[in-house]
Scaffold this motif. Structure first.
Motif, PDB file in Angstrom:
ATOM      1  N   UNK A 194       0.838  -1.199   0.000  1.00 30.50           N
ATOM      2  CA  UNK A 194       0.000   0.000   0.000  1.00 30.50           C
ATOM      3  C   UNK A 194       0.876   1.254   0.000  1.00 30.50           C
ATOM      4  N   UNK A 195       0.319   2.357  -0.426  1.00 30.53           N
ATOM      5  CA  UNK A 195       1.042   3.623  -0.377  1.00 30.53           C
ATOM      6  C   UNK A 195       1.226   4.074   1.057  1.00 30.53           C
ATOM      7  N   UNK A 196       2.302   4.771   1.304  1.00 30.83           N
ATOM      8  CA  UNK A 196       2.550   5.300   2.652  1.00 30.83           C
ATOM      9  C   UNK A 196       2.194   6.772   2.739  1.00 30.83           C
ATOM     10  N   UNK A 197       1.949   7.405   1.580  1.00 26.05           N
ATOM     11  CA  UNK A 197       1.620   8.828   1.524  1.00 26.05           C
ATOM     12  C   UNK A 197       0.443   9.033   0.585  1.00 26.05           C
ATOM     13  N   UNK A 198      -0.377  10.020   0.914  1.00 22.63           N
ATOM     14  CA  UNK A 198      -1.486  10.393   0.045  1.00 22.63           C
ATOM     15  C   UNK A 198      -1.201  11.741  -0.576  1.00 22.63           C
ATOM     16  N   UNK A 199      -1.795  11.988  -1.716  1.00 25.89           N
ATOM     17  CA  UNK A 199      -1.618  13.269  -2.382  1.00 25.89           C
ATOM     18  C   UNK A 199      -2.900  13.715  -3.048  1.00 25.89           C
ATOM     19  N   UNK A 200      -2.877  14.941  -3.553  1.00 25.15           N
ATOM     20  CA  UNK A 200      -4.018  15.518  -4.256  1.00 25.15           C
ATOM     21  C   UNK A 200      -3.538  15.990  -5.619  1.00 25.15           C
ATOM     22  N   UNK A 201      -4.142  15.443  -6.691  1.00 24.29           N
ATOM     23  CA  UNK A 201      -3.723  15.782  -8.053  1.00 24.29           C
ATOM     24  C   UNK A 201      -3.833  17.276  -8.343  1.00 24.29           C
ATOM     25  N   UNK A 202      -4.909  17.901  -7.912  1.00 19.46           N
ATOM     26  CA  UNK A 202      -5.139  19.309  -8.220  1.00 19.46           C
ATOM     27  C   UNK A 202      -4.116  20.247  -7.599  1.00 19.46           C
ATOM     28  N   UNK A 203      -3.820  20.039  -6.335  1.00 19.85           N
ATOM     29  CA  UNK A 203      -2.891  20.932  -5.631  1.00 19.85           C
ATOM     30  C   UNK A 203      -1.440  20.459  -5.707  1.00 19.85           C
ATOM     31  N   UNK A 204      -1.236  19.215  -6.130  1.00 18.86           N
ATOM     32  CA  UNK A 204       0.112  18.625  -6.230  1.00 18.86           C
ATOM     33  C   UNK A 204       0.822  18.636  -4.876  1.00 18.86           C
ATOM     34  N   UNK A 205       0.059  18.336  -3.817  1.00 22.16           N
ATOM     35  CA  UNK A 205       0.589  18.260  -2.452  1.00 22.16           C
ATOM     36  C   UNK A 205       0.466  16.819  -1.978  1.00 22.16           C
ATOM     37  N   UNK A 206       1.467  16.324  -1.249  1.00 23.64           N
ATOM     38  CA  UNK A 206       1.387  15.003  -0.637  1.00 23.64           C
ATOM     39  C   UNK A 206       1.613  15.120   0.851  1.00 23.64           C
ATOM     40  N   UNK A 207       1.105  14.140   1.592  1.00 23.61           N
ATOM     41  CA  UNK A 207       1.287  14.126   3.037  1.00 23.61           C
ATOM     42  C   UNK A 207       1.003  12.758   3.615  1.00 23.61           C
TER      43      UNK A 207
END
Length: 92
Positions: free
Chosen positions: A22-35
Motif C-alpha cells: 500500500x502507499x505510505x503517503x497520500x496526495x491531491x492531483x489538483x494541488x500537487x501536495x502530498x502528506x
C-alpha cells in the motif's frame, strides 16, 4: 491479509501502477501536495467531500517529489520547510 490485494499508486513519472504494497503517503492531483495518510488537513478535506476523486497515493517521498508533488505544510512541516528553501520550486 489477502495476498492478491493490489493498490494503485503513482510512480516518479506520475503514472499509475499496481503495487503489492500500500502507499505510505497520500496526495491531491489538483494541488500537487502530498502528506501522511493521517494528515488532519487531508482528513478534513475528505470529510467535506470533493477531495477523494483527486486523491493519489505514493510508495515513498522520493516518488512523490519526482512526480512533481510538494510536502504538506501541516503534517510534514520539516519536509515543507526544506522544500520552501530549496531551489526546486518557484518563489511565492
Amino acid at each position: 491479509m489477502n495476498a492478491d490485494k493490489r493498490w494503485v499508486l503513482l510512480d516518479a513519472h506520475g503514472e499509475s501502477f499496481f503495487s503489492a504494497q500500500p502507499g505510505t503517503l497520500g496526495g491531491h492531483r489538483g494541488s500537487r501536495i502530498y502528506g501522511r495518510l493521517d494528515c488532519p488537513a487531508a482528513l478534513r478535506a475528505i470529510a467535506r467531500g470533493g477531495y477523494v476523486g483527486q486523491r493519489v497515493f505514493f510508495l515513498d517521498e522520493a516518488s512523490a517529489h519526482a512526480a512533481g508533488y510538494r510536502p504538506c505544510a501541516r503534517c510534514l512541516p520539516l519536509a515543507y520547510a526544506a522544500w520552501r528553501t530549496s531551489s526546486h520550486h518557484p518563489p511565492p
